[in-house]
Design an enzyme around this catalytic site. Structure first.
Site, PDB file in Angstrom:
ATOM      1  N   GLU A   1     -32.957  33.297   5.236  1.00 17.83           N
ATOM      2  CA  GLU A   1     -32.208  34.166   4.326  1.00 17.83           C
ATOM      3  C   GLU A   1     -32.846  34.091   2.941  1.00 17.83           C
ATOM      4  OE1 GLU A   1     -27.747  34.722   2.410  1.00 17.83           O
ATOM      5  OE2 GLU A   1     -28.609  32.732   2.740  1.00 17.83           O
TER       6      GLU A   1
ATOM      7  N   ASP B   1     -29.913  29.567   6.521  1.00 20.43           N
ATOM      8  CA  ASP B   1     -29.104  29.969   5.377  1.00 20.43           C
ATOM      9  C   ASP B   1     -29.708  29.432   4.074  1.00 20.43           C
ATOM     10  OD1 ASP B   1     -26.451  31.045   4.339  1.00 20.43           O
ATOM     11  OD2 ASP B   1     -26.326  28.961   3.664  1.00 20.43           O
TER      12      ASP B   1
END
Length: 647
Positions: free
Chosen positions: A391, A362
């Protein structure tokens, strides 16, 4: 009757009071409730006695023999252990290399060297004071490495994203856990917990297998013991514990094994940029430089371009990299060596403990990039087949590709990152479906985006998607147009890379996205007892829902057996009058995809692509399940697509 009414009213009052208390906590400025270490008295030392909810810790709780890296740094958290000396009690092959104390006297970091060939077993880390008196004996265990199983991700996989709190509630007894900050569930409140858990996922693995899923990405499942909005998992408060409202560490390991028995790999979602402000290392920080400190709350600019901008202002770079993602998410300083080791070892521990196949990282761009390069290197050194993708919610192929590989785009380092979330193709597919063809826009955006694949060391490692937990649902984006919906899924499943869908996309779930958009994070109907419908069962779906499911199922299961679509080469042709044609090829298998980016019908004339068709005279059309002759033009409806397997 009256007693029941009275009890109901009391319960309602208590629920409202709890909600108001949670919302008050959530809206407080956490700079006031969490001392951040600007001065010694702010971080130093409240200690274990001041934190009754935090017990003494040893992390990682165990380690393994014959690792790629022989050293492991053990964090010992107990009151007043600073300055103690560490030794190992009579265990061949294990020695103490270094003992480090930081600012906070409640932490001690002990580096052990575990020589190759060391036997498995238990020993003690002995802590003594300057006078040689034993203060603590810390039990520690070395385990044999699990038998290697190649479970890494590849472009042959089809990945399915699940937000565990919103998928299915398999165990209602863990909806509330005594001692945790947020209690209960409330499915009428979007930001409250709804009760989904690991057991609920395990109970529906047959549904995923039937759809053709081969990899399962779970939004974070580590403990998020935050006072409010803890359901999503992105504010971790314990790195070595599955959130008890999802289940246990053992249940997570069980999920990995049960999924693997069905040919489904598990991908763990991890966050290195920040933690929740109730993490024990924030409540009682090891050192003032454990997080990025500011005189007052400073939010990141969310502008990843500052990392590669040759003209960047130093202040802009600092705020992007070191600013906080949100109020209740302190920004970790991965340049702090003990913190860096802590995060790397945690990921190694979960992989060996559970047998999972990979990681989704993330907020990848917001982390220290030297740290991320070392994390990637260490993980791939230990697990060469491990699937890793970051990400990178950015704009432009040049910006996105900068994070992958190394040296080919003037990076000063090798990131070792295999793949990224391919937002550029996400933007391109949406534009191709929503706009008429132009010189560079509409369907031409897809062509130009893929033409820049030279920027990646391996574009097949990128993860392709049409929606996720942060974005509006695909069916909403295409205005519930069935033609465009199916075209989007077909493009997803036939382009290069690793295709991924959000849970429920296969049935046409709708809704807006983002942190407050319920569409991307809605409950799956049938995942809770008493739901009006159970969409896990075919006979409870509408005809339209079943048709969508069957359509994607056919694509997924064909792709599973297709070398051309799974790992074959991609050849694209410059779109002509809105008609975009590309070929996938592996060995003798050739697949041609014809997408009409124009809103009106267009004809595809096979003879114009003779060098790619190579004399084929017939084809099997995957999307209609019929045989075709290639001696006449084929009609392609506006914004439609046809997939032909050449005979």
């Amino acid at each position: 009757m009256y007693r029941l009414l009275l009890l109901s009213l009391l319960f309602l009052v208590q629920s409202c009071a709890t909600q108001a208390q949670n919302e008050e906590i959530y809206n407080d400025d956490p700079m006031q409730k969490v001392p951040l270490g600007m001065e010694e008295s702010h971080y130093f030392v409240r200690g274990v006695e001041g934190l009754p909810q935090v017990s003494a810790r040893v992390e990682p709780p165990n380690w393994w023999v014959d690792m790629a890296e022989s050293k492991v740094e053990v964090m010992i958290y107990r009151r007043n252990v600073k300055g103690l000396e560490a030794s190992v009690s009579n265990y061949a092959g294990v020695s103490v290399v270094e003992t480090i104390s930081l600012d906070n006297p409640n932490y001690l970091f002990v580096t052990l060297d575990i020589a190759p060939g060391t036997a498995t077993g238990s020993f003690e880390i002995v802590l003594t004071n300057s006078e040689g008196q034993v203060q603590h004996r810390i039990p520690y265990e070395l385990l044999p490495q699990p038998t290697a199983v190649e479970r890494g991700l590849s472009s042959n996989d089809f990945m399915y994203l699940i937000m565990p709190d919103r998928f299915a509630n398999g165990n209602r007894r863990n909806d509330s856990v005594e001692g945790m900050t947020q209690q209960g569930v409330n499915r009428d409140k979007f930001l409250f917990r709804h009760g989904g858990d690991l057991m609920g996922i395990m109970e529906h693995l047959d549904y995923l297998e039937e759809l053709g899923v081969t990899a399962l990405w779970l939004n974070p499942v580590m403990e998020n013991d935050q006072p409010y909005e803890s359901y999503h998992g992105y504010a971790v408060t314990d790195h070595y514990r599955i959130d008890r409202r999802f289940g246990s560490n053992e249940q997570y390991r069980q999920l990995v094994e049960l999924a693997w028995e069905r040919g489904i790999k598990i991908v763990m979602d991890v966050i290195f940029n920040h933690v929740g402000d109730q993490h024990f290392t924030i409540l009682d920080m090891p050192a003032v430089d454990w997080i990025h400190q500011w005189p007052e709350y400073t939010k990141t600019t969310y502008r990843a371009t500052t990392l590669m901008d040759p003209h960047v202002a130093a202040r802009d770079l600092e705020i992007f990299s070191n600013g906080w993602f949100d109020h209740h998410m302190p920004d970790l300083n991965q340049q702090q060596p003990q913190l860096a080791n802590y995060l790397i070892q945690n990921s190694i521990w979960w992989t060996l403990y559970s047998g999972q196949a990979g990681f989704r990282i993330d907020t990848y761009a917001y982390c220290d990039q030297d740290f991320m390069a070392e994390w990637n290197r260490r993980m791939l050194e230990q697990f060469p087949e491990l699937g890793i993708f970051g990400e990178t919610w950015v704009h432009g192929p040049g910006v996105q590709s900068w994070f992958t590989g190394g040296g080919h785009l003037s990076q000063s380092f090798d990131s070792h990152l295999p793949g990224v979330t391919d937002f550029q193709l996400y933007y391109a597919i949406n534009e191709a479906l929503g706009q008429d063809p132009g010189w560079t826009n509409g369907v031409l955006r897809m062509y130009y985006t893929l033409a820049q694949d030279h920027l990646y060391q391996d574009p097949n490692r990128n993860v392709l998607f049409l929606d996720n937990h942060d974005l509006a649902r695909l069916f909403t984006v295409v205005n519930q147009d069935e033609q465009r919906f199916r075209t989007a899924l077909t493009l997803l499943m036939t382009l290069r890379g690793i295709p991924m869908i959000n849970y429920g996309t296969e049935l046409g779930f709708t809704g807006a996205g983002g942190a407050f958009g319920e569409g991307g994070r809605m409950d799956f109907p049938g995942g809770w007892r008493g739901d009006d419908r159970n969409l896990f069962e075919a006979d409870e779906r509408t005809a339209a829902e079943q048709s969508r499911f069957s359509f994607l199922q056919q694509l997924a299961n064909f792709r599973k057996e297709s070398a051309a679509l799974g790992s074959g080469s991609l050849t694209q042709y410059l779109p002509q009058d809105g008609l975009y044609v590309y070929f996938r090829e592996a060995g003798d298998e050739r697949v041609v995809v014809v997408f009409n980016g124009h809103p009106e019908s267009r004809s595809f004339e096979p003879e114009q692509y003779g060098e790619a068709i190579k004399g084929a005279r017939a084809a099997y059309e995957l999307t209609t399940d019929q045989e075709l002759e290639l001696d006449t033009p084929l009609e392609i409806e506006g914004k439609g697509v046809r997939v032909l397997v050449l005979r």
